[in-house]
Design a protein around this motif. Sequence first.
Motif, PDB file in Angstrom:
ATOM      1  N   GLU A 192      53.194  49.051  32.228  1.00 21.06           N
ATOM      2  CA  GLU A 192      52.421  48.038  32.741  1.00 21.06           C
ATOM      3  C   GLU A 192      51.297  47.271  31.642  1.00 21.06           C
ATOM      4  OE1 GLU A 192      49.254  46.734  36.441  1.00 21.06           O
ATOM      5  OE2 GLU A 192      49.828  48.710  35.829  1.00 21.06           O
ATOM      6  N   TYR A 193      51.507  46.283  31.570  1.00 16.79           N
ATOM      7  CA  TYR A 193      50.546  45.650  30.404  1.00 16.79           C
ATOM      8  C   TYR A 193      49.164  45.575  30.935  1.00 16.79           C
ATOM      9  CZ  TYR A 193      48.365  42.131  27.570  1.00 16.79           C
ATOM     10  OH  TYR A 193      47.641  41.201  26.783  1.00 16.79           O
ATOM     11  N   VAL A 194      48.342  46.302  29.992  1.00 16.13           N
ATOM     12  CA  VAL A 194      46.869  46.240  30.390  1.00 16.13           C
ATOM     13  C   VAL A 194      46.278  45.947  29.166  1.00 16.13           C
ATOM     14  CG1 VAL A 194      44.643  47.421  31.289  1.00 16.13           C
ATOM     15  CG2 VAL A 194      47.047  48.004  32.237  1.00 16.13           C
ATOM     16  N   PRO A 195      45.602  44.786  29.077  1.00 18.45           N
ATOM     17  CA  PRO A 195      44.854  44.581  27.796  1.00 18.45           C
ATOM     18  C   PRO A 195      43.791  45.439  27.509  1.00 18.45           C
ATOM     19  CG  PRO A 195      43.916  43.072  29.511  1.00 18.45           C
ATOM     20  CD  PRO A 195      44.986  43.868  30.102  1.00 18.45           C
ATOM     21  N   GLN A 196      43.475  45.635  26.239  1.00 18.55           N
ATOM     22  CA  GLN A 196      42.510  46.726  25.599  1.00 18.55           C
ATOM     23  C   GLN A 196      41.317  46.228  26.057  1.00 18.55           C
ATOM     24  OE1 GLN A 196      42.983  47.271  21.317  1.00 18.55           O
ATOM     25  NE2 GLN A 196      41.330  48.735  21.333  1.00 18.55           N
ATOM     26  N   LYS A 197      40.169  47.069  26.091  1.00 16.39           N
ATOM     27  CA  LYS A 197      38.702  46.548  26.737  1.00 16.39           C
ATOM     28  C   LYS A 197      38.192  45.793  25.412  1.00 16.39           C
ATOM     29  CE  LYS A 197      34.458  48.771  27.599  1.00 16.39           C
ATOM     30  NZ  LYS A 197      33.444  49.850  27.825  1.00 16.39           N
ATOM     31  N   ARG A 198      37.465  44.786  25.871  1.00 19.24           N
ATOM     32  CA  ARG A 198      36.638  43.799  25.056  1.00 19.24           C
ATOM     33  C   ARG A 198      37.572  43.086  24.128  1.00 19.24           C
ATOM     34  NH1 ARG A 198      31.755  43.647  25.678  1.00 19.24           N
ATOM     35  NH2 ARG A 198      31.471  42.308  23.925  1.00 19.24           N
ATOM     36  N   ALA A 202      40.556  35.253  19.169  1.00 20.45           N
ATOM     37  CA  ALA A 202      40.805  36.001  20.748  1.00 20.45           C
ATOM     38  C   ALA A 202      41.703  35.148  21.684  1.00 20.45           C
ATOM     39  CB  ALA A 202      39.548  36.364  21.383  1.00 20.45           C
ATOM     40  N   TRP A 203      41.555  33.834  21.309  1.00 20.80           N
ATOM     41  CA  TRP A 203      42.326  32.834  22.443  1.00 20.80           C
ATOM     42  C   TRP A 203      43.689  33.162  22.149  1.00 20.80           C
ATOM     43  CZ3 TRP A 203      41.091  30.226  26.456  1.00 20.80           C
ATOM     44  CH2 TRP A 203      41.864  29.397  27.080  1.00 20.80           C
ATOM     45  N   SER A 204      44.186  33.663  21.183  1.00 21.91           N
ATOM     46  CA  SER A 204      45.662  33.636  20.998  1.00 21.91           C
ATOM     47  C   SER A 204      46.321  34.552  22.064  1.00 21.91           C
ATOM     48  CB  SER A 204      45.946  34.298  19.515  1.00 21.91           C
ATOM     49  OG  SER A 204      45.271  33.388  18.489  1.00 21.91           O
ATOM     50  N   SER A 205      45.619  35.482  22.747  1.00 24.93           N
ATOM     51  CA  SER A 205      45.846  36.254  23.557  1.00 24.93           C
ATOM     52  C   SER A 205      46.233  35.628  24.985  1.00 24.93           C
ATOM     53  CB  SER A 205      45.336  37.549  23.904  1.00 24.93           C
ATOM     54  OG  SER A 205      43.706  37.090  24.272  1.00 24.93           O
ATOM     55  N   VAL A 206      45.779  34.509  25.163  1.00 21.75           N
ATOM     56  CA  VAL A 206      46.104  33.856  26.370  1.00 21.75           C
ATOM     57  C   VAL A 206      47.565  33.658  26.637  1.00 21.75           C
ATOM     58  CG1 VAL A 206      45.538  31.771  27.555  1.00 21.75           C
ATOM     59  CG2 VAL A 206      43.930  32.799  26.394  1.00 21.75           C
ATOM     60  N   SER A 207      48.489  33.368  25.301  1.00 22.21           N
ATOM     61  CA  SER A 207      49.727  33.011  25.444  1.00 22.21           C
ATOM     62  C   SER A 207      50.479  34.415  25.916  1.00 22.21           C
ATOM     63  CB  SER A 207      50.430  32.545  24.208  1.00 22.21           C
ATOM     64  OG  SER A 207      50.334  33.529  23.176  1.00 22.21           O
ATOM     65  N   THR A 208      49.913  35.505  25.744  1.00 21.41           N
ATOM     66  CA  THR A 208      50.627  36.887  26.332  1.00 21.41           C
ATOM     67  C   THR A 208      50.293  36.880  27.714  1.00 21.41           C
ATOM     68  OG1 THR A 208      50.230  37.654  24.202  1.00 21.41           O
ATOM     69  CG2 THR A 208      50.637  39.184  25.969  1.00 21.41           C
ATOM     70  N   LEU A 209      48.998  36.636  28.108  1.00 21.71           N
ATOM     71  CA  LEU A 209      48.778  36.402  29.618  1.00 21.71           C
ATOM     72  C   LEU A 209      49.693  35.723  30.509  1.00 21.71           C
ATOM     73  CD1 LEU A 209      44.632  36.879  29.531  1.00 21.71           C
ATOM     74  CD2 LEU A 209      46.460  38.509  29.780  1.00 21.71           C
ATOM     75  N   ILE A 210      49.973  34.439  29.830  1.00 26.27           N
ATOM     76  CA  ILE A 210      50.952  33.594  30.440  1.00 26.27           C
ATOM     77  C   ILE A 210      52.268  34.101  30.584  1.00 26.27           C
ATOM     78  CG2 ILE A 210      51.815  31.069  30.398  1.00 26.27           C
ATOM     79  CD1 ILE A 210      49.143  30.175  29.058  1.00 26.27           C
TER      80      ILE A 210
END
Length: 611
Positions: free
Chosen positions: A135-141, A192-200
């Motif tokens: 499961e994908y869980v983003p790293q803290k902070r 940090a905004w680059s990670s939004v594509s991964t969330l999508i």
Amino acid sequence: MPAIEQVRLGRKRTLPPCPNPLFLRWLTELRDQAVERGQKTQYVYQKAINSLKKYPLPLRNAREAKILQNFGDGICKILDEKLQRHYRENGPDAPIHSLPSGVTVAPSCHSNNNLAQPTKEPSRKEREGGRRKREYVPQKRSGGYAVLLTLYRESQVPGGKGFMFKLELQAEAQHLCDKSFSVPDLGSKYTAWSSVSTLIQKDLVVKTHNPARYSLTELGLALAERLEDGEREREEDRRSEVGEEEEGSGRGVVDLTAVEEEKEKRTEPTARPTPAAYVAQRGSEVPGVSASGKPQAVETKTRPAGGCLYPGSYDIVLCVDFIETTGGSTACKQELVKELQRNGVTFDVRKLNVGDFLWVAKERVAPVSGQLRAPQGRELVLDYIIERKRMDDLCGSIIDGRFREQKVFRLKRCGLQKPIYLVEECGSAAAHLSLPETTLQQAIVNTQVVDGFFVKRVQDVKESVAYLTVMTRYLTKLYQNRTLVCRSRELEGDRRDEEEWGGRERENPSCSLISFPEFNQGAVKNKCQTVREVFARQLMQISGLSGDKAVAILENYSTLHSLLKAYEQCPSDTEREKLLSSIRYGKLKRNLGPALSRTVYQLYCTKGALS
């Protein structure tokens, strides 16, 4: 009798393995890295992989691969560097036409990612039970962690929108992330905004509408709730540790370092560890919620929560469209900037999708320790916008149709209630224009009387800057003691609601304003248009059909389909020609008339060329 052998279907000749598996492995790794980062170079690497698979001969180095299709200097240089590193790590005689033991390349499949990364030999447990998908869980902070928590806390606010815009989301999530959402680190182009594509991609966040709205999916909501629970537990543990330290140290001892750190925390944006605290902090902004987080009675008409700017926490800044400072007559445009600087006007040059000048209330934000730039403060657009026209520009805009489009479709619908036309006279140059001066004067009068714009006439650039200076000082004084409330234009409704709020704002010294990102993105000239908007633009091209007349037609027939259907229901051509004649328009409620009604009918119902 011997048994009949079973017929084998499919390809009989097996394809030979790639004679350059090491190069194939490296290209696959490069392709997969580009896919994770969302780079378009993934397609270049994929084409090179397909060419390499078809080549039947072994390659001694990457330079020999230049004869293959889709192999350029860049790819060959990267492969040569990897090859030299391979020789340094494994010796000059290391084989390059076979992979190390235990490493294989998965077979290809018919997809964009048809080559998987090199995989090791699966273990016995994996061969028996199969590998579980992690499961994908983003790293803290991290950026993804901050975005999920911010969207979750916004969803827990009573009366909230249920979504957030990009700049709004970046500003709220910044204090939960160690990296900046707008400024990349040194040596990197990712924020940090680059990670939004991964969330999508992971189906945790959904992006809709234009301007973009971000909200959580069901999976994202469940994951964000778990992250919030972990954040709450860590906050409780921290508080308990602080309490134990205070009991052990005694009440008579004061830690000056802790006092200084507490002062610094008060000046910086404070973290909101729980939805309850988030609601309590924004209690004054959220309808129906008190500062203690408890529901309270509200009026029937409530404004959507979007944040407040209190007196003394913002500055009034003049925004100048960059077109007014670049291109064209450079001397005149540089004179505008110099005059503004000479008058001491606080201004900012930026791209405005509608208008040439406007004013924003810009939040004062203290710099954050550890970050190169201070976080971006909120900006609310005041209700004043200026369209600047020289007489020659006015003449050209009337000829090519931009004048009507700017007035009716853009300035009137931009969401600001006080549009201003700043007309600069050209002096003797007005005598050499393509249109007679009487036509230009009539257009200016119509703009003020018919369209309801305020028209200010000046002689030259210096008088224009003087007017901008006076307006800036006037607005600074007008808004100095006002609490500004951020509202969403899409949730507020049409201008009728704004007029009702405007009457109440005269009694209460607070204003409901649109954020600058929402205003500027909503005023994009070439954005997607509804069928109603396209129909209105078509009607406006008819000679004699003004904006008020087009609005009156749209109130009865919102689309072209509904109008054509009404024409079909008329028994005769005479009634079709008079269908729109009795529609009333404008403040005086006059009829459109039979002539204009007949013109519209002929335009849409005449087969072939119009006579």
